[in-house]
Design a protein around this motif. Structure first.
Motif, PDB file in Angstrom:
ATOM      1  N   GLY A 137       0.745  -1.137  -0.001  1.00  0.00           N
ATOM      2  CA  GLY A 137      -0.125   0.060  -0.057  1.00  0.00           C
ATOM      3  C   GLY A 137       0.946   1.230   0.108  1.00  0.00           C
ATOM      4  O   GLY A 137       0.298   2.448  -0.146  1.00  0.00           O
ATOM      5  N   GLU A 138       2.193   1.104   0.102  1.00  0.00           N
ATOM      6  CA  GLU A 138       2.935   2.282   0.151  1.00  0.00           C
ATOM      7  C   GLU A 138       3.675   2.558  -1.204  1.00  0.00           C
ATOM      8  O   GLU A 138       3.797   1.741  -2.276  1.00  0.00           O
ATOM      9  CB  GLU A 138       3.981   2.106   1.245  1.00  0.00           C
ATOM     10  CG  GLU A 138       3.430   2.179   2.711  1.00  0.00           C
ATOM     11  CD  GLU A 138       2.760   3.403   3.181  1.00  0.00           C
ATOM     12  OE1 GLU A 138       3.399   4.503   2.512  1.00  0.00           O
ATOM     13  OE2 GLU A 138       1.605   3.327   3.766  1.00  0.00           O
ATOM     14  N   SER A 139       4.427   3.946  -1.402  1.00  0.00           N
ATOM     15  CA  SER A 139       4.906   4.148  -2.644  1.00  0.00           C
ATOM     16  C   SER A 139       6.210   4.859  -2.250  1.00  0.00           C
ATOM     17  O   SER A 139       6.313   5.627  -1.045  1.00  0.00           O
ATOM     18  CB  SER A 139       4.041   4.889  -3.345  1.00  0.00           C
ATOM     19  OG  SER A 139       3.655   6.169  -2.584  1.00  0.00           O
TER      20      SER A 139
ATOM     21  N   SER B 197       3.246   9.136  -7.022  1.00  0.00           N
ATOM     22  CA  SER B 197       3.514   8.411  -5.693  1.00  0.00           C
ATOM     23  C   SER B 197       2.664   8.981  -4.572  1.00  0.00           C
ATOM     24  O   SER B 197       2.547   8.245  -3.436  1.00  0.00           O
ATOM     25  CB  SER B 197       4.950   8.517  -5.479  1.00  0.00           C
ATOM     26  OG  SER B 197       5.204   9.884  -5.331  1.00  0.00           O
TER      27      SER B 197
ATOM     28  N   GLY C 129      -0.342   9.293  -4.926  1.00  0.00           N
ATOM     29  CA  GLY C 129      -1.869   8.978  -5.127  1.00  0.00           C
ATOM     30  C   GLY C 129      -2.159   7.761  -4.391  1.00  0.00           C
ATOM     31  O   GLY C 129      -1.448   7.279  -3.734  1.00  0.00           O
ATOM     32  N   PHE C 130      -3.317   7.318  -4.437  1.00  0.00           N
ATOM     33  CA  PHE C 130      -4.145   6.412  -3.415  1.00  0.00           C
ATOM     34  C   PHE C 130      -4.180   5.156  -4.391  1.00  0.00           C
ATOM     35  O   PHE C 130      -4.484   5.023  -5.702  1.00  0.00           O
ATOM     36  CB  PHE C 130      -5.318   6.883  -3.491  1.00  0.00           C
ATOM     37  CG  PHE C 130      -6.353   5.571  -2.569  1.00  0.00           C
ATOM     38  CD1 PHE C 130      -6.018   5.512  -1.283  1.00  0.00           C
ATOM     39  CD2 PHE C 130      -7.204   4.809  -3.192  1.00  0.00           C
ATOM     40  CE1 PHE C 130      -6.737   4.578  -0.418  1.00  0.00           C
ATOM     41  CE2 PHE C 130      -7.797   3.815  -2.565  1.00  0.00           C
ATOM     42  CZ  PHE C 130      -7.748   3.689  -1.170  1.00  0.00           C
TER      43      PHE C 130
ATOM     44  N   GLU D 178      -5.155   1.413  -5.062  1.00  0.00           N
ATOM     45  CA  GLU D 178      -6.287   0.333  -4.959  1.00  0.00           C
ATOM     46  C   GLU D 178      -5.866  -0.843  -5.667  1.00  0.00           C
ATOM     47  O   GLU D 178      -6.012  -0.820  -6.987  1.00  0.00           O
ATOM     48  CB  GLU D 178      -7.473   0.975  -5.190  1.00  0.00           C
ATOM     49  CG  GLU D 178      -8.657   0.459  -4.747  1.00  0.00           C
ATOM     50  CD  GLU D 178      -9.832   1.141  -4.903  1.00  0.00           C
ATOM     51  OE1 GLU D 178     -10.240   2.092  -4.233  1.00  0.00           O
ATOM     52  OE2 GLU D 178     -10.691   0.821  -5.829  1.00  0.00           O
TER      53      GLU D 178
END
Ligand SMILES: Cc1cc2nc3c(=O)[nH]c(=O)nc-3n(C[C@H](O)[C@H](O)[C@H](O)COP(=O)(O)OP(=O)(O)OC[C@H]3O[C@@H](n4cnc5c(N)ncnc54)[C@H](O)[C@@H]3O)c2cc1C
Ligand code: FES
Lengths: 395, 116
Positions: free
Chosen positions: B13-15, B48, B50-51, B53
């Motif tokens: 879930g991370e960037s 980076s 952004g959300f 999903e």
């Protein structure tokens, strides 16, 4: 439907035209717009464009190929003067009649002008490319003293851009605390503080009494307090009104916008409205709302066009309003339907650091989110917002 | 090849954002690593931020969605793909290949261009 006419050639109208093609409409598509330009983006007008960081070409909402793909007949620089449901037509100011089976109303809104400013040089409002070009020209000639009237989002962005240009700026606002009715006092204070922090003088709780001019050009602004602010350039960001004048006598219900059902359909099943001009019924709120945000003008057409092509409201607008604003290097993002009385909880970061995520809560449920320089947290929190419920249901 | 960070520094879930010739966004989408150009093809938002999903990222500014596997946007307002980059993990370190990878979607788009 063989012919569909989109009235308004900005974001809402362009998005509607794209959606018509994307959803399979292969008939005649006419786009009427008073502006001579192909669709361009307004948000940069008060930001990077005013600061001179981007030019006209950067504002285009699409590339030539995108516009070509639409295979639309563009009637640019043309004003729709009347909608005539009886003989299924749009009458242009030029006299041309467009026979049409369906209509998308996307005529947006126009800025309110300051009383007493007619014919006075140096007084500006900001909505169109031409407005922004004229304002930029005056801001970059000499070193003018600028007074911005209205500390809503547009006024605040203009003040911020003028400060970035190194000009002396004063921002005047009748309310004691700008945006308090929209954001509640705690977060409105955080926004208001940005001005003085960046060297912009503020006069809050000060109404404008009179514009002072000499030889046809503004020289100052006199406040209700008696104070007179010297001004070479005045920018009024005092709100907008929806462009519905051309619809009077059409039989559509108009009340600060074109009244639509929950799917953007007007009183006539073959006429829909989108964007800044549309006042849409929200069953989740039990009332009509008109939203002046980019994301709404971009997003509503998908649903309105579907309902137009179906001839019946099959899908409703359920999106949470979302907008962003850029001021003094801070990206402000907001989403939700909030009351000023909602509880505010900082869920990450610090207001003082200008990097935080705040949540509005009602009865313990998240109903809105505001972020300063926190896009990632914002995206996540936005998704967790509860759908508003009818006030009757919660009481 | 660019070392991004250690795997434990990029949980699901991370960037992360790395600056090569152009900025590149690296994502951990539920255990799969992907990398794309960081700058949205619509305007200049940073993907980076952004959300995430699944294997889609939503642009933080105007909410266009991009498929991280192909770089293709799945909805407006973005219309052009972002370039994708190969990601490898070696000895617990995530590396990104800064030369863009060509994907099926982009090949099709490029082919169309050369035909036109
Ligand atoms: C300076 C500025 C900055 C902004 N910044 C932000 C921001 O940061 N974030 C955000 O969320 N939103 C922002 N907005 C708001 C956003 O730009 C608007 O919500 C959006 O443009 C609305 O699109 P629209 O197509 O509904 O209306 P408009 O953009 O108003 O377009 C309507 C079009 O219809 C034309 N028209 C009107 N009457 C007729 C007629 N009778 N016949 C033919 N054509 C007609 C008009 O000339 C106009 O071109 C900003 C707006 C401005 C002005
Ligand atoms: S900048 Fe990414 S969708 Fe607009």
């Amino acid at each position: 439907m063989r012919t569909i006419t989109v009235v308004g050639g900005s974001l809402g109208g362009y998005s509607a035209a794209q959606q018509l093609r994307a959803q399979g409409f292969d008939g005649r598509l006419v786009v009427v717009g008073t502006e001579v330009h192909l669709p361009y983006d307004r948000p940069p007008l008060s930001k990077d464009f005013l600061k001179g960081q981007i030019g006209t070409a950067d504002l285009a909402l699409g590339e030539q190929q995108d516009f070509d793909e639409l295979e639309a007949e563009w009637r640019l620089g043309e004003f729709a003067a009347r909608l005539r449901p009886a003989d299924a037509g749009i009458e242009l100011y030029s006299g041309e009649q467009i026979g049409t089976d369906g209509v998308v109303i996307a005529t947006g809104a126009s800025t309110r002008v300051l009383p007493g400013s007619a014919g006075v040089g140096g007084v500006h409002t900001l909505r169109t490319l031409e407005d922004a070009q004229a304002l930029r020209e005056e801001l970059t000639t000499g070193r003018p003293n600028v007074v911005v009237i209205g500390a809503g989002f547009i006024g605040a962005e203009v003040a911020s851009s003028c400060a970035a240009l190194g000009l002396d700026v004063t921002i005047v606002e009748a309310a004691e605390l700008p945006l308090a009715r929209v954001l509640g006092t705690r977060l409105a204070s955080a926004c208001a503080a940005l001005h003085s922090e960046h060297g912009v003088a503020v006069r809050f709780g000060a109404g404008v009494e009179e514009l002072r001019s000499a030889a046809g050009h503004v020289v100052g602004v006199r406040l209700a307090t008696g104070e007179e602010l010297p001004a070479d350039v005045v920018v009024a960001g005092i709100g907008v009104q929806p462009n519905t004048g051309w619809l009077s006598g059409s039989g559509l219900s108009l009340h600060d916008g074109v009244l639509c059902d929950s799917g953007g359909v007007t009183d006539l099943s073959n006429v829909v409205a989108v964007g800044d001009v549309a006042r849409v019924f929200r069953p989740d709120l039990g009332r009509n709302v008109r939203t002046e945000h980019w994301a709404t003008a971009n997003g509503q057409p998908r649903i309105a066009v579907r309902n137009l092509l179906d001839g019946i409201t099959n899908e409703q607008h359920t999106d949470m309003p979302y907008f962003w604003s850029d001021q003094y290097g801070v990206r402000i993002q907001f989403a939700g339907f909030v009351h000023p009385e909602d509880d505010v909880r900082i869920i990450d970061g610090d207001i003082e650091d200008r990097c935080f995520l705040a949540q509005y809560e009602r009865d313990g449920r998240p109903v809105g989110v505001l972020a300063f320089n926190h896009p990632r947290g914002f995206g996540r929190a936005r998704r967790q917002l509860s759908r508003p419920t009818l006030d009757v249901a919660t009481s | 090849m660019f070392a991004v960070c250690r795997t434990e520094e990029l949980p699901p879930g991370e960037s992360a954002r790395v600056v090569a010739d152009v900025p590149i966004a690296v994502f951990n989408a539920d255990g799969e690593y992907y990398a794309v150009d960081d700058t949205c093809t619509h305007q200049d938002a940073s993907l980076s931020e952004g959300f995430l999903e699944g294997c889609f990222v939503e642009c933080p500014l105007h909410a266009a969605f991009f498929d991280l596997r192909t770089g293709m946007p799945t909805c407006l307002p973005a219309k052009r793909p972002v370039r994708t980059h190969a990601v490898t993990v070696d000895n617990g370190v995530i590396y990104v290949d800064v030369t863009p990878r060509r994907t099926a979607g982009q090949d099709a788009a490029l082919e169309q261009e050369s035909v036109a």
